[in-house]
Design a protein around this motif. Structure first.
Motif, short mmCIF file in Angstrom:
data_model
loop_
_atom_site.label_atom_id
_atom_site.label_comp_id
_atom_site.label_asym_id
_atom_site.label_seq_id
_atom_site.Cartn_x
_atom_site.Cartn_y
_atom_site.Cartn_z
N GLY A 99 0.80 -1.22 0.00
CA GLY A 99 0.00 0.00 0.00
C GLY A 99 0.83 1.26 0.00
O GLY A 99 0.31 2.34 -0.25
N THR A 100 2.12 1.16 0.30
CA THR A 100 2.98 2.35 0.28
C THR A 100 3.88 2.29 -0.96
O THR A 100 3.72 3.08 -1.87
N ALA A 101 4.82 1.37 -0.99
CA ALA A 101 5.72 1.23 -2.14
C ALA A 101 5.00 0.58 -3.32
O ALA A 101 5.33 0.82 -4.47
N VAL A 102 4.03 -0.25 -3.02
CA VAL A 102 3.23 -0.93 -4.04
C VAL A 102 1.77 -0.61 -3.74
O VAL A 102 1.30 -0.85 -2.63
N PRO A 103 1.03 -0.07 -4.72
CA PRO A 103 -0.39 0.22 -4.46
C PRO A 103 -1.16 -1.06 -4.15
O PRO A 103 -0.76 -2.16 -4.55
N MET A 104 -2.27 -0.91 -3.44
CA MET A 104 -3.04 -2.09 -3.04
C MET A 104 -3.51 -2.92 -4.23
O MET A 104 -3.62 -4.13 -4.12
N SER A 105 -3.76 -2.28 -5.36
CA SER A 105 -4.14 -3.07 -6.54
C SER A 105 -2.98 -3.98 -6.95
O SER A 105 -3.20 -5.12 -7.37
N GLY A 106 -1.75 -3.51 -6.80
CA GLY A 106 -0.58 -4.33 -7.09
C GLY A 106 -0.42 -5.45 -6.07
O GLY A 106 -0.06 -6.57 -6.42
N VAL A 107 -0.68 -5.14 -4.81
CA VAL A 107 -0.62 -6.16 -3.75
C VAL A 107 -1.65 -7.25 -4.04
O VAL A 107 -1.35 -8.44 -3.93
N ARG A 108 -2.84 -6.85 -4.41
CA ARG A 108 -3.90 -7.83 -4.75
C ARG A 108 -3.49 -8.67 -5.95
O ARG A 108 -3.72 -9.89 -5.98
N ALA A 109 -2.87 -8.05 -6.96
CA ALA A 109 -2.42 -8.78 -8.15
C ALA A 109 -1.35 -9.80 -7.77
O ALA A 109 -1.37 -10.95 -8.26
N ILE A 110 -0.42 -9.41 -6.92
CA ILE A 110 0.61 -10.34 -6.46
C ILE A 110 -0.04 -11.50 -5.71
O ILE A 110 0.32 -12.67 -5.92
N GLY A 111 -1.00 -11.20 -4.86
CA GLY A 111 -1.72 -12.25 -4.13
C GLY A 111 -2.42 -13.21 -5.07
O GLY A 111 -2.38 -14.43 -4.87
N LEU A 112 -3.06 -12.67 -6.10
CA LEU A 112 -3.75 -13.52 -7.06
C LEU A 112 -2.76 -14.42 -7.80
O LEU A 112 -3.01 -15.61 -7.99
N LEU A 113 -1.61 -13.87 -8.20
CA LEU A 113 -0.59 -14.67 -8.88
C LEU A 113 -0.08 -15.79 -7.97
O LEU A 113 0.14 -16.91 -8.42
#
Length: 123
Positions: free
Chosen positions: A39-53
């Protein structure tokens, strides 16, 4: 070799199901104590994408060989998780987060072993 694959891939899949699952469902506030970058260095949408991967990779390690439908997809999933973890390690090193880099190294080794075992068993 197949038994070794199931042991290593099973443990790796459990780890990624957990890690990816919490990235998919937890709020930024709950993730912050575990992952300061979320949520700071990586936006939450990116965090969610990483989680999905991570979750898809875990499923890919187990489901195709389990149902014996295109089991070579397990190799593709293992390669994907290896690349993901290499990139994660580089990301953490770039942020000077060296205290916990052992986890990245451990996961890279486990994913590399899984790639090797999947190659030996299903390709």
């Amino acid at each position: 070799m197949e038994i070794a694959y199931w042991i290593v891939a099973g443990l790796l899949a459990l780890m990624y199901l957990y890690s990816g699952g919490i990235k998919l469902v937890q709020s930024q506030e709950k993730l912050a104590p575990m992952m300061a970058w979320a949520g700071t260095a990586v936006p939450m949408s990116g965090v969610r994408a990483i989680g999905l991967l991570e979750v898809l990779g875990a499923v890919g390690l187990i489901l195709p060989p389990l149902v014996d439908v295109v089991p070579v997809l397990a190799l593709v999933a293992a390669i994907g998780l290896l690349v993901l973890q290499l990139l994660a390690g580089l990301f953490h090193l770039s942020r000077h987060e060296t205290k916990d880099i052992w986890l990245n190294v451990t996961l890279v080794v486990a994913a590399a072993v899984t790639v090797w075992l999947a190659t030996a068993v299903w390709s």
